[in-house]
Design a protein around this motif. Structure first.
Motif, PDB file in Angstrom:
ATOM      1  N   VAL A   1       0.962  -1.424   0.459  1.00  0.00           N
ATOM      2  CA  VAL A   1       0.014  -0.013   0.038  1.00  0.00           C
ATOM      3  C   VAL A   1       1.284   1.090   0.208  1.00  0.00           C
ATOM      4  CG1 VAL A   1      -1.633   1.749   1.314  1.00  0.00           C
ATOM      5  CG2 VAL A   1      -2.051  -1.109   0.722  1.00  0.00           C
ATOM      6  N   VAL A   2       2.057   1.268   0.405  1.00  0.00           N
ATOM      7  CA  VAL A   2       2.615   2.482   1.139  1.00  0.00           C
ATOM      8  C   VAL A   2       3.113   2.341  -0.215  1.00  0.00           C
ATOM      9  CG1 VAL A   2       4.802   3.642   1.882  1.00  0.00           C
ATOM     10  CG2 VAL A   2       3.526   2.132   3.450  1.00  0.00           C
ATOM     11  N   LEU A   3       4.366   1.743  -0.774  1.00  0.00           N
ATOM     12  CA  LEU A   3       4.720   1.368  -2.026  1.00  0.00           C
ATOM     13  C   LEU A   3       3.854   2.534  -3.375  1.00  0.00           C
ATOM     14  CD1 LEU A   3       7.106  -1.524  -2.797  1.00  0.00           C
ATOM     15  CD2 LEU A   3       7.793   0.643  -2.214  1.00  0.00           C
ATOM     16  N   ARG A   4       2.184   1.559  -2.893  1.00  0.00           N
ATOM     17  CA  ARG A   4       1.312   2.277  -4.696  1.00  0.00           C
ATOM     18  C   ARG A   4       1.138   3.416  -4.208  1.00  0.00           C
ATOM     19  NH1 ARG A   4      -0.926   4.372  -8.147  1.00  0.00           N
ATOM     20  NH2 ARG A   4      -2.395   3.874  -8.673  1.00  0.00           N
ATOM     21  N   HIS A   5       1.150   4.021  -2.450  1.00  0.00           N
ATOM     22  CA  HIS A   5       0.655   5.485  -2.856  1.00  0.00           C
ATOM     23  C   HIS A   5       1.774   6.516  -3.136  1.00  0.00           C
ATOM     24  CE1 HIS A   5      -3.400   4.579  -3.356  1.00  0.00           C
ATOM     25  NE2 HIS A   5      -3.439   3.679  -2.140  1.00  0.00           N
ATOM     26  N   THR A   6       2.833   6.052  -3.088  1.00  0.00           N
ATOM     27  CA  THR A   6       4.756   6.541  -3.066  1.00  0.00           C
ATOM     28  C   THR A   6       5.533   6.975  -3.918  1.00  0.00           C
ATOM     29  OG1 THR A   6       5.642   4.436  -1.899  1.00  0.00           O
ATOM     30  CG2 THR A   6       4.558   6.669  -0.026  1.00  0.00           C
ATOM     31  N   LEU A   7       6.255   5.331  -4.566  1.00  0.00           N
ATOM     32  CA  LEU A   7       7.142   5.150  -5.736  1.00  0.00           C
ATOM     33  C   LEU A   7       6.406   4.916  -6.944  1.00  0.00           C
ATOM     34  CD1 LEU A   7      10.006   3.351  -4.181  1.00  0.00           C
ATOM     35  CD2 LEU A   7       9.796   5.623  -4.268  1.00  0.00           C
ATOM     36  N   TYR A   8       5.099   4.027  -6.695  1.00  0.00           N
ATOM     37  CA  TYR A   8       4.304   3.723  -7.575  1.00  0.00           C
ATOM     38  C   TYR A   8       2.736   4.487  -7.751  1.00  0.00           C
ATOM     39  CZ  TYR A   8       7.493   0.110  -7.886  1.00  0.00           C
ATOM     40  OH  TYR A   8       8.909   0.091  -8.383  1.00  0.00           O
ATOM     41  N   LYS A   9       2.914   5.535  -7.540  1.00  0.00           N
ATOM     42  CA  LYS A   9       1.760   5.996  -7.645  1.00  0.00           C
ATOM     43  C   LYS A   9       0.882   7.387  -8.363  1.00  0.00           C
ATOM     44  CE  LYS A   9       3.539  10.612  -5.938  1.00  0.00           C
ATOM     45  NZ  LYS A   9       3.922  11.321  -5.121  1.00  0.00           N
ATOM     46  N   ASP A  10       1.740   6.773 -10.165  1.00  0.00           N
ATOM     47  CA  ASP A  10       0.791   7.306 -11.195  1.00  0.00           C
ATOM     48  C   ASP A  10      -0.786   7.093 -11.639  1.00  0.00           C
ATOM     49  OD1 ASP A  10       3.741   5.934 -13.472  1.00  0.00           O
ATOM     50  OD2 ASP A  10       3.285   7.173 -12.090  1.00  0.00           O
ATOM     51  N   PRO A  11      -1.353   8.081 -11.434  1.00  0.00           N
ATOM     52  CA  PRO A  11      -2.642   8.041 -11.805  1.00  0.00           C
ATOM     53  C   PRO A  11      -3.482   6.377 -12.603  1.00  0.00           C
ATOM     54  CG  PRO A  11      -2.043   9.632 -12.528  1.00  0.00           C
ATOM     55  CD  PRO A  11      -1.001   9.274 -12.527  1.00  0.00           C
ATOM     56  N   PRO A  12      -3.857   6.223 -11.588  1.00  0.00           N
ATOM     57  CA  PRO A  12      -4.092   3.933 -12.148  1.00  0.00           C
ATOM     58  C   PRO A  12      -5.291   4.770 -14.028  1.00  0.00           C
ATOM     59  CG  PRO A  12      -5.713   5.132 -10.133  1.00  0.00           C
ATOM     60  CD  PRO A  12      -4.983   5.819 -10.902  1.00  0.00           C
ATOM     61  N   ALA A  13      -6.404   6.076 -14.325  1.00  0.00           N
ATOM     62  CA  ALA A  13      -6.981   6.085 -14.502  1.00  0.00           C
ATOM     63  C   ALA A  13      -5.546   6.229 -15.991  1.00  0.00           C
ATOM     64  CB  ALA A  13      -7.623   6.848 -15.122  1.00  0.00           C
ATOM     65  N   LYS A  14      -4.533   6.557 -16.612  1.00  0.00           N
ATOM     66  CA  LYS A  14      -4.046   6.844 -17.272  1.00  0.00           C
ATOM     67  C   LYS A  14      -3.010   5.851 -17.752  1.00  0.00           C
ATOM     68  CE  LYS A  14       0.743   9.480 -18.708  1.00  0.00           C
ATOM     69  NZ  LYS A  14       1.653  10.127 -18.263  1.00  0.00           N
ATOM     70  N   GLN A  15      -3.463   5.055 -16.795  1.00  0.00           N
ATOM     71  CA  GLN A  15      -2.151   3.403 -16.722  1.00  0.00           C
ATOM     72  C   GLN A  15      -3.469   2.802 -17.886  1.00  0.00           C
ATOM     73  OE1 GLN A  15      -1.090   1.192 -12.872  1.00  0.00           O
ATOM     74  NE2 GLN A  15       0.613   3.381 -12.876  1.00  0.00           N
TER      75      GLN A  15
END
Length: 316
Positions: free
Chosen positions: A167-181
C-alpha cells in the motif's frame, strides 16, 4: 568502467569456480550425507511442493487462459480496489500471491505482464510485495513446528507487513494515476468460452504447471544440497549451522531448528532463502523484471518483520 566490469566478472567467475569445486569435493568426500540431503530435497518437492502448488498453478493457468482471471479478481475488488486503486488484473496478482504463496505471486505477475494485462511498472510494484509464504504452508507446517501463544500476532507479522508495504509503495513510489495506466493499455477482446476452449486451457495449464513445478523441484534439490557447506564448515558449531540452513532452503531449514529458535524462524520466512529467490527467478527470467529489485524489497520486509516480532516477542 570497462576495467571495473572486467574485474567484477573475474571475481564472479572465481567465486563460482571455488563454490562448485568445493561442492564437488564435498559430494565426493561425503557421498552418503550428500545423497541424504539431495533425497531430502526430492522428498520435500514431491510431498510438499507438488500437492500444495501444482493444483494452484493449473487452476490459475485455466483462469488466465480463459480470460476469467479478472472476473475472479473482481470478487475482491470492493475491498482491494479502494486501497490500491489498480485494475482487476493487478488485483488478481495480489490475491493469488497472498493466497497461494511462493512462487505463485511471481509467476502470475510475470504471466500477466507477458500477456499485456498489466504494465511493467505495475508488475514491478506487485512483485515487490505479493510473492509471500502461503497461509496454508504457514499455518499447517510452520506453526506446527513453532507454536505461537497468540497466532493472530504471528499472522499479522507475516501478512499485514507485506500488505501495508505494498500500500505504501503504491501511494508513494508508484502513485501514477490508474486511469492513465488503464487507458494506455490495449484491451483484448473477450474470448468465447466453450467446452473446447476450457479443455484447451486445461491442457495448456497442466503442461505449463508440470514444466514449472519440475524446474522448481530442481532448485529445491540443489539449494537443499548447498546446506552441506554450513553443516561441514561449522561442524563444531551445529546450532549456528542450523540457523544458517533456512537461508539456503526454507522448508528443510526450519525442520533443522529447535523450538527455541522460533523468533529466527518467523523472521527469516519473509525472505524465503536462496531456494525461493531461485524459484522466483525461474518465474520471471523470461521477462525484463528485475530480480535484484525484488531481493531489495524482500530484505526490507524481512527487517520490518524482525522489528515487528522483536516488539511483540513476549506475546508471540
Amino acid at each position: 568502467m570497462y576495467k571495473n566490469t572486467a574485474k567484477t566478472n573475474w571475481i564472479l567467475r572465481f567465486a563460482a569456480l571455488l563454490l562448485f569445486t568445493g561442492m564437488t569435493a564435498c559430494m565426493l568426500l561425503y557421498g552418503r550425507l550428500s545423497a541424504k540431503l539431495a533425497l531430502n530435497g526430492l522428498n520435500l518437492w514431491f510431498t510438499k511442493m507438488i500437492p500444495a502448488l501444482l493444483p494452484f498453478m493449473i487452476l490459475s493457468g485455466i483462469l488466465m487462459e480463459t480470460g476469467l482471471s479478472d472476473s475472479f479478481a473482481a470478487l475482491f475488488s470492493p475491498i482491494l480496489k479502494p486501497v490500491f486503486k489498480l485494475s482487476d488484473s493487478c488485483l488478481y496478482c495480489i490475491v493469488i500471491g497472498f493466497l497461494c504463496g511462493f512462487p505463485m505471486g511471481a509467476r502470475v505477475c510475470a504471466q500477466s505482464y507477458e500477456k499485456g494485462k498489466i504494465t511493467r511498472r505495475e508488475a514491478t510494484l506487485l512483485l515487490a510485495f505479493c510473492n509471500n509464504i502461503g497461509p496454508v504452508y504457514f499455518t499447517g507446517y510452520v506453526l506446527a513446528l513453532f507454536p505461537a501463544t497468540t497466532p493472530w500476532i504471528v499472522l499479522c507479522g507475516m501478512y499485514a507487513i507485506p500488505f501495508l508495504y505494498g500500500v505504501v509503495l503504491r501511494h508513494t513510489l508508484y502513485k501514477d494515476p490508474p486511469a492513465k495506466q488503464l487507458l494506455s493499455r490495449p484491451q483484448s477482446p473477450e474470448k468465447a468460452l466453450t467446452v473446447s476452449a476450457m479443455l484447451n486451457a486445461l491442457h495448456k495449464s497442466i503442461l505449463s504447471g508440470l514444466d514449472a513445478i519440475t524446474v522448481l523441484g530442481g532448485y529445491m534439490i540443489f539449494c537443499n544440497l548447498l546446506t552441506l557447506l554450513p553443516s561441514l564448515l561449522l561442524k563444531n558449531q551445529p546450532h549456528l549451522a542450523a540457523l544458517l540452513t533456512p537461508l539456503f532452503e526454507i522448508t528443510s531449514g526450519l525442520s533443522a531448528l529447535s523450538a527455541t529458535d522460533k523468533f529466527w524462524a518467523y523472521t527469516v520466512l519473509p525472505f524465503g532463502g536462496l531456494s525461493c529467490i531461485a524459484q522466483t527467478y525461474s518465474c520471471i527470467n523470461s521477462t525484463d523484471l528485475s530480480l535484484m529489485e525484488y531481493i531489495f524489497h524482500k530484505v526490507v520486509q524481512t527487517m520490518l518483520t524482525a522489528a515487528f516480532y522483536s516488539f511483540f516477542l513476549m506475546l508471540v
